[in-house]
Design an enzyme around this catalytic site. Structure first.
Site, mmCIF file in Angstrom:
data_model
loop_
_atom_site.group_PDB
_atom_site.id
_atom_site.type_symbol
_atom_site.label_atom_id
_atom_site.label_comp_id
_atom_site.label_asym_id
_atom_site.label_seq_id
_atom_site.Cartn_x
_atom_site.Cartn_y
_atom_site.Cartn_z
ATOM 1 N N TYR A 73 -11.585 -2.799 4.203
ATOM 2 C CA TYR A 73 -10.530 -2.399 5.136
ATOM 3 C C TYR A 73 -11.177 -2.188 6.498
ATOM 4 O O TYR A 73 -11.896 -1.217 6.706
ATOM 5 C CB TYR A 73 -9.908 -1.104 4.609
ATOM 6 C CG TYR A 73 -8.666 -0.605 5.303
ATOM 7 C CD1 TYR A 73 -8.460 -0.748 6.673
ATOM 8 C CD2 TYR A 73 -7.676 0.049 4.566
ATOM 9 C CE1 TYR A 73 -7.317 -0.267 7.280
ATOM 10 C CE2 TYR A 73 -6.530 0.536 5.159
ATOM 11 C CZ TYR A 73 -6.357 0.371 6.525
ATOM 12 O OH TYR A 73 -5.227 0.867 7.116
ATOM 13 N N ASP A 111 -5.171 10.475 9.364
ATOM 14 C CA ASP A 111 -3.963 9.770 9.790
ATOM 15 C C ASP A 111 -3.445 10.282 11.122
ATOM 16 O O ASP A 111 -3.595 11.451 11.453
ATOM 17 C CB ASP A 111 -2.866 9.929 8.724
ATOM 18 C CG ASP A 111 -3.162 9.090 7.496
ATOM 19 O OD1 ASP A 111 -3.279 7.865 7.646
ATOM 20 O OD2 ASP A 111 -3.296 9.659 6.400
ATOM 21 N N GLU A 125 0.877 -1.172 0.000
ATOM 22 C CA GLU A 125 0.000 0.000 0.000
ATOM 23 C C GLU A 125 0.912 1.218 0.000
ATOM 24 O O GLU A 125 1.697 1.413 0.926
ATOM 25 C CB GLU A 125 -0.900 -0.006 1.247
ATOM 26 C CG GLU A 125 -1.896 1.145 1.267
ATOM 27 C CD GLU A 125 -2.734 1.188 2.564
ATOM 28 O OE1 GLU A 125 -2.470 0.380 3.474
ATOM 29 O OE2 GLU A 125 -3.619 2.046 2.645
#
Ligand SMILES: Cc1ncc(COP(=O)(O)O)c(C=O)c1O
Lengths: 260, 391
Positions: free
Chosen positions: A167, A53, A42
């Site tokens: 995910y 993030d 990734e």
């Protein structure tokens, strides 16, 4: 090998940021991931405002930008990673980068570079219509996230749009290496398997030890995603460490008792 | 309604979607709840000091050749319109059973207003603020701490508002169960832009009533400064249906120009100069480079220093209902001094942009103009003193 073929067995997805700390070195780190045992790479595109993030990966965004990586050079780096590792490649990128590029062009360039999936953390299923539209019939999957807070009904809706893999976000919170894995993970995998049967599930966010990887596979997931733990090692300049860590996670996965 | 025309939406991480849905649901529930409305009105009256006056500005009017009224949000407790919103969201947090609120702040005004609401409504309060802004607005940081809020300087990125927003979102991702995120402007993922507008539209509601009572007519124009756009949307909303009332959003022109090499815009004029993009939860007009990397913005007024703008304003601008303009740092500083001297009211540097725009208005076309004086300038006197001395 393609992404779909890779998911025939439990896969290890390893994350690094394109251009962290330089374009050339990020290719080497990606190679180390695969050498150590990662099946899928990734590769992030650095962005100025990475709201989803944690601090570790945010610093990687800053380093990637500092190294001058933009969408043009990202695709060059991606091609090189694909050529050198032969591993299936997905990208993590924020929606404004895709939007500014033009969705069609972005997807075309993914195909050319061998990027088989896009993870867009700020593109929830309700806003994904245009992206789903342009990827239909292409070789590029749109990978969605599901969290412990995602209810069953919402999960089914995500499942309808998802391709490639789902995910699963192991914990509430943003990316960052954690010492222990939330027990709720097993429940999340079970719920995802029930609501989204047709799509492989990979679990990420906070995976840092072989033990975590083993438990994720034992919980019934099809893949393990590790990011911050590798980015920490990149930050330290520890190329061998990246290879070893990938090996540790791989080993954890391989030691999982197969209950099915 | 998650979109305003093509703008808005909910471009948020999956982990926040549930909380945003809950918030949306709660917003529509309290909309029809008289009890909530009454409690909010009580706080706005007794605590915030509403309604604020609409003040005729005689010297300004005489010099410009048209009547100028000031909507006095500088007189709201705390010195800016921001408390209208934080009291509303604080009460909403309580309704949702959340006992902790978090916020980002640019100038420190929204952080201060959140700290006030937190103290007044007995909610644990934590504020994220870009480290550059912490330096620029040290006294506001102290004010927040005095009122019991925890202030966290954000050292990342450009160390300004957009980094503070990112950091607050990160906190919220990990804390949604007991925490409400009090966004300070009409930005972010749906339902924030519409919700904040609802809490701020008290400005225009009062102003419309007041001007009708004082002048017996509607104004020819309403002028407001525009960062994220909450005071502007708040002032405009009640007039949107009044087709003859011009609505002008005045952005920060800064010193002008863009340095793409270092990804810095020397202005914050996203409506005037920006393009469609997706920033921090909504599709709107943003300042970015050709790859979509968001530019750092600039303004002498820290509250206007933001690379995006509320999606509803982007829509109203796109459809031609509002006009976007920009005023540079120099003109704003002159506006700051002019109002102080002419009317004995020291305006916030943000509001000074709206005031400076008056100088460009044609007296032939306007007889009666309302300017939203979004805040008072006490927080800025040191900045101006350091930049220009006593003059
Ligand atoms: C006094 C004042 N006016 C205006 C603004 C800009 O915000 P908005 O555009 O949301 O009204 C601020 C922001 O802090 C402010 O403090």
């Amino acid at each position: 090998m393609s992404l779909e073929e890779a998911f025939a067995e439990p896969v290890l997805v390893g994350f690094v940021m394109a251009g962290d700390p330089s374009p050339g070195e990020s290719v080497e780190y990606a190679e180390a991931l695969v050498d150590g045992g990662a099946d899928v790479v990734e590769l992030g595109i650095p962005f100025s405002d990475p709201v989803a993030d944690g601090p570790t990966i945010q610093r990687a965004h800053e380093r990637g930008l500092e190294a001058g990586v933009d969408t043009d050079s990202f695709f060059e780096i991606a091609s090189e990673v694909r050529d050198r590792t032969g591993a299936p490649l997905v990208t993590l990128c924020y929606y404004n980068l895709v939007y500014r590029r033009g969705l069609d062009r972005f997807v075309d360039e993914c195909e050319d570079a061998g990027v088989e999936g896009v993870v867009i953390p700020d593109l929830p299923v309700e806003e994904s219509g245009p992206m789903i539209e342009v990827t239909r019939g292409s070789g590029v999957d749109v990978v969605f996230l599901a969290a412990p807070t995602t209810g069953d009904e919402r999960m089914r809706r995500i499942g309808d749009a998802a391709s490639g893999f789902l995910y699963l976000v192991a914990r509430a919170g943003v990316t960052g290496a954690r010492e222990s894995l939330d027990a709720a993970t097993a429940g999340l995998v079970e719920r995802a398997n029930r609501n989204v049967p047709g799509v492989p599930k990979a679990v990420g966010f906070g995976v840092s030890r072989g033990e975590h990887a083993r438990r994720i596979v034992e919980a019934g997931a099809d893949g393990v995603i590790a990011g911050s733990v590798f980015v920490d090692l990149v930050e330290e300049g520890d190329l061998a460490g990246v290879r070893e860590k990938a090996g540790e996670l791989r080993g954890g996965m391989d030691s999982a008792r197969n209950e099915s | 309604m998650r979109y305003f025309g093509d703008y808005g939406g909910r471009f948020a991480p999956e982990i926040l979607m549930e909380a945003l849905e809950e918030l949306e649901w709660e917003c529509s529930r309290v909309r029809g709840d008289d009890g909530f409305r009454e409690e909010l009105d009580e706080h706005l009256g007794e605590y915030a000091g509403r309604p604020t006056p609409l003040t005729y500005a005689p010297s300004t009017s005489e010099r410009l050749g048209f009547d100028v009224y000031l909507k006095r949000e500088d007189l709201v407790h705390g010195g800016a319109h921001k408390l209208n919103n934080t009291l509303g969201q604080g009460l909403l947090a309580r309704e949702m059973g959340k006992d902790r609120i978090i916020a980002e702040t640019g100038a420190g005004q929204h952080g201060t207003a959140t700290a006030m609401a937190g103290a007044a409504l007995d909610l644990e309060t934590e504020v994220y603020m870009g480290a550059k802004d912490v330096e620029r607005q040290a006294m506001n940081v102290f004010r927040m701490r005095l009122m019991g809020a925890t202030v966290n300087p954000v050292e990342k990125g450009s160390r300004t508002l957009k980094d503070a927003i990112s950091e607050t979102l990160r906190d919220w991702s990990a804390s949604v169960e007991d925490t409400h995120y009090v966004i300070g402007s009409v930005v972010g993922p749906s339902p924030y832009p519409a919700m904040v507008r609802e809490f701020q539209s008290v400005i225009g509601r009062e102003a419309r009533e007041q001007v009708l009572e004082m002048e017996g007519r509607l104004p020819d124009a309403v002028v407001a400064c525009c960062g994220g756009g909450s005071n502007a949307v708040g002032a405009f909303h009640e007039f949107v249906e009044d087709g003859n009332v011009d609505l002008v959003a005045v952005e920060a022109g800064g010193t002008g120009g863009v340095d793409y090499g270092s990804r810095v815009a020397h202005h914050s004029a996203s409506l005037c100069e920006g393009r469609d993009g997706v920033l921090q939860g909504s599709k709107t007009k943003i300042l970015d480079d050709r790859y979509g990397q968001v530019l750092e913005s600039h303004s002498v007024a820290p509250g206007l220093d933001y690379s995006g703008v509320g999606p509803e304003l982007a829509h109203l601008e796109e459809t031609g209902r509002i006009e976007a303009a920009s005023v540079g740092d120099g003109a704003a500083l002159r506006g700051f001094r002019r109002l102080s001297r002419e009317e004995g009211i020291i305006p916030a540097l943000e509001s000074s942009h709206a005031l400076a725009y008056l100088e460009e208005m044609d007296p032939e076309e306007h007889d009666l103009v309302i300017v939203n004086l979004s805040g008072r300038g006490d927080k800025d006197v040191q900045t101006v003193y350091e930049m220009e001395g006593e003059r």
